[in-house]
Design an enzyme around this catalytic site. Structure first.
Site, PDB file in Angstrom:
ATOM      1  N   ASP A   1      65.967  34.938  64.306  1.00  0.00           N
ATOM      2  CA  ASP A   1      66.937  35.343  65.811  1.00  0.00           C
ATOM      3  C   ASP A   1      66.367  36.925  66.005  1.00  0.00           C
ATOM      4  OD1 ASP A   1      68.317  36.163  63.550  1.00  0.00           O
ATOM      5  OD2 ASP A   1      70.163  35.653  64.394  1.00  0.00           O
TER       6      ASP A   1
ATOM      7  N   ASP B   1      18.111  32.012  37.845  1.00  0.00           N
ATOM      8  CA  ASP B   1      17.511  30.999  36.920  1.00  0.00           C
ATOM      9  C   ASP B   1      16.989  30.016  37.667  1.00  0.00           C
ATOM     10  OD1 ASP B   1      18.075  32.596  34.771  1.00  0.00           O
ATOM     11  OD2 ASP B   1      19.669  30.987  34.238  1.00  0.00           O
TER      12      ASP B   1
ATOM     13  N   THR C   1      75.038  43.060  62.004  1.00  0.00           N
ATOM     14  CA  THR C   1      73.496  42.732  62.091  1.00  0.00           C
ATOM     15  C   THR C   1      72.853  43.911  61.996  1.00  0.00           C
ATOM     16  OG1 THR C   1      73.335  41.692  64.188  1.00  0.00           O
ATOM     17  CG2 THR C   1      74.001  40.339  62.419  1.00  0.00           C
TER      18      THR C   1
ATOM     19  N   HIS D   1      22.037  27.024  35.947  1.00  0.00           N
ATOM     20  CA  HIS D   1      21.876  27.327  34.541  1.00  0.00           C
ATOM     21  C   HIS D   1      21.356  26.142  34.084  1.00  0.00           C
ATOM     22  CE1 HIS D   1      24.309  29.316  31.182  1.00  0.00           C
ATOM     23  NE2 HIS D   1      23.080  29.948  31.115  1.00  0.00           N
TER      24      HIS D   1
ATOM     25  N   ASN E   1      66.258  32.657  59.933  1.00  0.00           N
ATOM     26  CA  ASN E   1      66.629  31.755  61.168  1.00  0.00           C
ATOM     27  C   ASN E   1      65.913  32.396  62.526  1.00  0.00           C
ATOM     28  OD1 ASN E   1      68.045  34.341  61.685  1.00  0.00           O
ATOM     29  ND2 ASN E   1      69.977  33.040  61.787  1.00  0.00           N
TER      30      ASN E   1
ATOM     31  N   HIS F   1      25.339  39.441  36.190  1.00  0.00           N
ATOM     32  CA  HIS F   1      24.714  38.070  35.124  1.00  0.00           C
ATOM     33  C   HIS F   1      24.777  36.861  35.813  1.00  0.00           C
ATOM     34  CE1 HIS F   1      25.306  35.133  31.726  1.00  0.00           C
ATOM     35  NE2 HIS F   1      24.054  35.649  31.487  1.00  0.00           N
ATOM     36  N   ASN F   2      23.946  35.789  35.980  1.00  0.00           N
ATOM     37  CA  ASN F   2      23.787  34.718  36.561  1.00  0.00           C
ATOM     38  C   ASN F   2      24.673  34.554  37.750  1.00  0.00           C
ATOM     39  OD1 ASN F   2      22.583  33.584  34.104  1.00  0.00           O
ATOM     40  ND2 ASN F   2      24.132  32.496  33.373  1.00  0.00           N
TER      41      ASN F   2
ATOM     42  N   GLU G   1      20.642  38.189  38.994  1.00  0.00           N
ATOM     43  CA  GLU G   1      19.913  37.230  38.339  1.00  0.00           C
ATOM     44  C   GLU G   1      19.614  36.099  39.053  1.00  0.00           C
ATOM     45  OE1 GLU G   1      19.626  35.835  33.645  1.00  0.00           O
ATOM     46  OE2 GLU G   1      21.382  36.457  34.453  1.00  0.00           O
TER      47      GLU G   1
ATOM     48  N   TYR H   1      57.085  44.306  31.617  1.00  0.00           N
ATOM     49  CA  TYR H   1      57.425  44.262  29.919  1.00  0.00           C
ATOM     50  C   TYR H   1      58.223  42.849  29.703  1.00  0.00           C
ATOM     51  CZ  TYR H   1      59.976  45.152  25.666  1.00  0.00           C
ATOM     52  OH  TYR H   1      60.316  45.039  24.584  1.00  0.00           O
TER      53      TYR H   1
ATOM     54  N   GLU I   1      67.140  49.650  63.878  1.00  0.00           N
ATOM     55  CA  GLU I   1      68.531  49.582  62.815  1.00  0.00           C
ATOM     56  C   GLU I   1      67.923  49.282  61.394  1.00  0.00           C
ATOM     57  OE1 GLU I   1      72.412  48.741  65.131  1.00  0.00           O
ATOM     58  OE2 GLU I   1      71.337  47.101  64.346  1.00  0.00           O
TER      59      GLU I   1
ATOM     60  N   GLU J   1      14.577  34.602  35.942  1.00  0.00           N
ATOM     61  CA  GLU J   1      14.405  33.755  34.661  1.00  0.00           C
ATOM     62  C   GLU J   1      13.541  32.577  35.239  1.00  0.00           C
ATOM     63  OE1 GLU J   1      15.364  34.175  31.511  1.00  0.00           O
ATOM     64  OE2 GLU J   1      16.200  36.152  31.937  1.00  0.00           O
TER      65      GLU J   1
END
Length: 740
Positions: free
Chosen positions: A139, A325, A177, A338, A137, A293-294, A323, A684, A182, A372
């Protein structure tokens, strides 16, 4: 979409909602609206984005999207927010140049604050962030119901009575509160580290402080710091002790001790190896080289998006072999994409401009551009001209001394240079002597048929390769691989062969030692199988085991393989070059990673890891609300086949906040010089595959023994503070040969 950037909170960029593509930032009370032009993901993030996730802000038309709307929006109104990792950028347009500057300057200031915070400030920020999240809220106070919600958010499954007791202890005003200090008290009680306190008290005579000498004893006996321990102890007190009084008395409190253990100095990663620490004056082939790569693809290999962002991200990660191309494009402009797929296209000119701008921002050492080339002769001329015009002096166009090399130059000698890797007409000597049609000068020992074959190849290359482009290839001439013996008979260190992962594996299996010897004097590049259309990766470790230098990976794909790559290259100043072990730099070496009888040394090194505890582990992505993880730790060893191993702890039920394992795992390393250690935390699940929580990978050579924290990384390789593991590391070297 209304949103706000709040400076005091440490810069949360609030989630946005609504119908329009605009946000506002409040600066000095005045709103500064901007328009979202693009966000390269399915949709903008709906959850708050921390300023610590923002890497930088680029001004002007510094993205493909903003360049495409350059005529509509002037550069002074445009900027791009760049995030760490693989998250898409935000391209934004402000209503005026002044409003754009409000954003740019404000974000730069927040980024500066986030990146320069010390350990205590980070913890304070972390506390404030959690308070803001839980204070529904708004506050400025938190009731017990909000605290219970907070505990679930923080991965804590705590007994309600115990939670209420902590809450009441912290509620000094008895108002029901928590506010301000605190909440800090509550957080401190929650994060009390009993395992660290007991370690502190082992070395503290009065249990309340460590004197300078007591801290020096701890550093010497447990952390195995062997030089200047008293000076180091003084430095650590000055740096991490929060109390001015304690600092003046040269003592360290329990809080200061914890701050040290959580710091970079208390990390498992040797801080002396973070900067440049290796010899950079050896031939290029003596280094592992971070390789992509690429590089232009930021998604899959079939329909993926091609982007200059791929090059920027790779270069910022220290990648040194990129790389490209190249194919014929419209209006005489070569394009990068590509081939024979549906991937998008980018002009070669833009790639080269990006390379020129970003090549040496992270590392001063040479960049290899693997070309390439699928272009016509006409557009090859354009390729050569654009390389020369845009890169200028950065492009290497002759050998460093004007002579034919007998060995490759070093990274040090090639600083701030870009090397083109590609096909070349004839031999390097021809480039140095000037182009000509004369036959290669073959020695008496050379086979006549071989000389004829070389002439035939040179003639064929002249028909398909532009001379201007050929002349740009100096130290990295592409040649087909025809066996180790043939390569050795020519003995040309400036030639390089590229092998598919399958071909490389066969050579490793059949001719492991020959492969290691070959890589001691010539470069080899490995690339992924063409079947990996999803941009998945192969394990780089088996290629590094035989000394392959340029092991190209799909940088856009997160996973174990990229963790290994990041782990190896996170050392040596992240410069993209890591020196190979001495036995891999010797052309007469007997080393074969698959043959234990070829390994030198007195025996295996023992690595003993006590996994003690975990701290504030993140929730699993897309988990159910209120779900709390059941964490386990797995330690994985990557290296020569005999060293490959993994062990894991038991799982701890319903505790991702402060799980305690106190389990010891032990490994035998026969070739520790090649070993990488990967720590993985998983959630897990007894019915399905465990979920990834976090990981950290480093080379064995960079491990610091003693009590250490491991600061976990996300699947993307970005930090997720303050998530960590607390471990004790012991390395036992085998006994040396007995002396007479």
């Amino acid at each position: 979409m209304d949103g706000w950037v709040d400076g005091w909170m440490g810069g949360w960029m609030d989630g946005w909602s609504g119908r329009r593509n605009d946000w506002k930032m409040s600066v000095g009370g005045a709103p500064c609206p901007v328009v979202l032009v693009s966000y390269r993901q399915a949709s903008p993030p709906s959850a708050p984005v921390s300023i610590s996730d923002v890497e930088t802000v680029r001004e002007g038309h510094q993205s493909e999207v903003l360049q495409s709307v350059a005529e509509e929006f002037p550069p002074e109104r445009c900027f791009t927010i760049v995030f760490y990792g693989r998250r898409g950028n935000l391209d934004l347009v402000a209503g005026s140049a002044e409003e754009a500057q409000c954003w740019v300057q404000g974000l730069h200031q927040l980024i500066e604050v986030a990146t320069t915070m010390d350990q205590r400030e980070k913890i304070d920020q972390w506390i404030r962030d959690w308070f803001q999240k839980a204070d529904k809220n708004k506050d400025g106070r938190m009731n017990f119901k909000e605290v219970q919600r907070l505990l679930k958010m923080m991965n804590v499954d705590m007994n309600e009575d115990h939670a209420l007791r902590l809450f009441q202890d912290a509620d000094k005003s008895e108002s029901g509160t928590l506010e301000g200090e605190e909440f800090v008290l509550f957080y401190k009680a929650l994060t009390q580290r009993e395992e660290v306190l007991s370690l502190f008290q082992e070395y503290s005579e009065d249990g309340k402080k460590l004197t300078l000498l007591e801290l020096a004893d701890f550093l010497r006996e447990e952390q195995l710091e062997d030089e200047g321990t008293e000076e180091l102890a003084m430095e650590l007190i000055d740096k991490y002790e929060p109390s001015e009084t304690a600092r003046a008395r040269h003592v360290l409190s329990a809080d200061g001790f914890l701050m040290y253990l959580c710091s970079l100095e208390g990390s498992i990663f040797n801080p002396q190896h973070r900067g440049l620490w290796q010899d950079m004056s050896q031939p290029l082939c003596h280094y592992f080289i971070s390789s992509s790569h690429n590089t232009y693809l930021i998604e899959d290999q079939i329909r993926g998006h091609s982007s200059i962002e791929g090059y920027i991200r790779a270069l910022k990660r220290g990648c040194r072999c990129l790389e490209v191309d190249c194919w014929d494009g419209p209006n005489g402009e070569p394009m990068v994409y590509h081939g024979h797929t549906f991937t998008s296209k980018i002009p070669f000119r833009e790639v080269v401009s990006t390379l020129g701008k970003y090549a040496f921002k992270t590392s001063d050492y040479p960049v290899i551009l693997s070309l390439e080339n699928h272009c016509s002769m006409e557009q090859q001329e354009v390729l050569a001209q654009q390389l020369k015009d845009i890169l200028g002096e950065q492009l290497l166009t002759t050998t460093i001394d004007g002579h034919v090399p007998t060995q490759l130059p070093s990274p040090e000698e090639l600083k701030h240079k870009i090397l083109l890797k590609g096909k070349k007409i004839g031999r390097l000597e021809d480039t140095l002597d000037g182009p000509g049609d004369e036959a290669p000068d073959m020695s008496d020992d050379d086979n006549g048929a071989e000389a004829e074959e070389e002439r035939r190849r040179a003639k064929k290359d002249k028909e398909t390769l532009a001379q201007a482009l050929s002349d740009c290839v100096i130290y990295c001439k592409n040649v087909p691989f025809r066996g180790f013996q043939e390569a050795r008979s020519h003995s040309r260190p400036s030639e390089i062969s590229s092998l598919s992962e399958a071909k490389a594996r066969k050579l490793i299996r059949d001719e492991g030692n020959e492969f290691v010897r070959h890589n001691a004097w010539q470069l080899t590049r490995i690339y992924p199988s063409g079947m990996r259309t999803d941009s998945s990766n192969y394990s780089p470790q088996e290629m590094w085991n035989v000394g392959c230098q340029i092991v190209a990976l799909n940088f856009q794909t997160a996973g174990t393989e990229m963790d290994l790559c990041d782990g190896l290259f996170s050392q040596n100043g992240c410069c993209g070059y890591v020196l190979k072990p001495p036995f891999m730099r010797d052309e007469e070496t007997l080393f074969n990673p698959s043959d234990p009888s070829s390994w030198e040394g007195p025996g295996p090194t023992t690595l003993t890891i006590q996994v003690i505890s975990g701290q504030q582990l993140p929730k699993v992505a897309n988990s159910k609300e209120g779900a709390i993880i059941d964490p386990l730790v797995r330690v994985e060893i990557y290296g020569v086949p005999a060293d490959q191993a993994h062990q894991e702890t038991k799982y701890i039920e319903n505790n991702g906040f402060n799980p305690r394992w106190d389990e010891t795992l032990q490994f035998q390393l026969h070739v520790p010089e090649l070993a990488l250690i990967r720590f993985v935390v998983e959630d897990y699940d007894k019915t399905s595959r465990n979920d990834f929580v976090g990981q950290f990978t480093l080379a064995f050579a960079n491990i610091k023994p003693g009590y250490r924290h491991i600061h976990l990384l996300s699947k993307d390789g970005t930090s997720i503070p303050p998530s960590s593991l607390f471990v004790h590391i012991r390395i036992t070297e085998p006994p040396g040969p007995e002396q007479d």
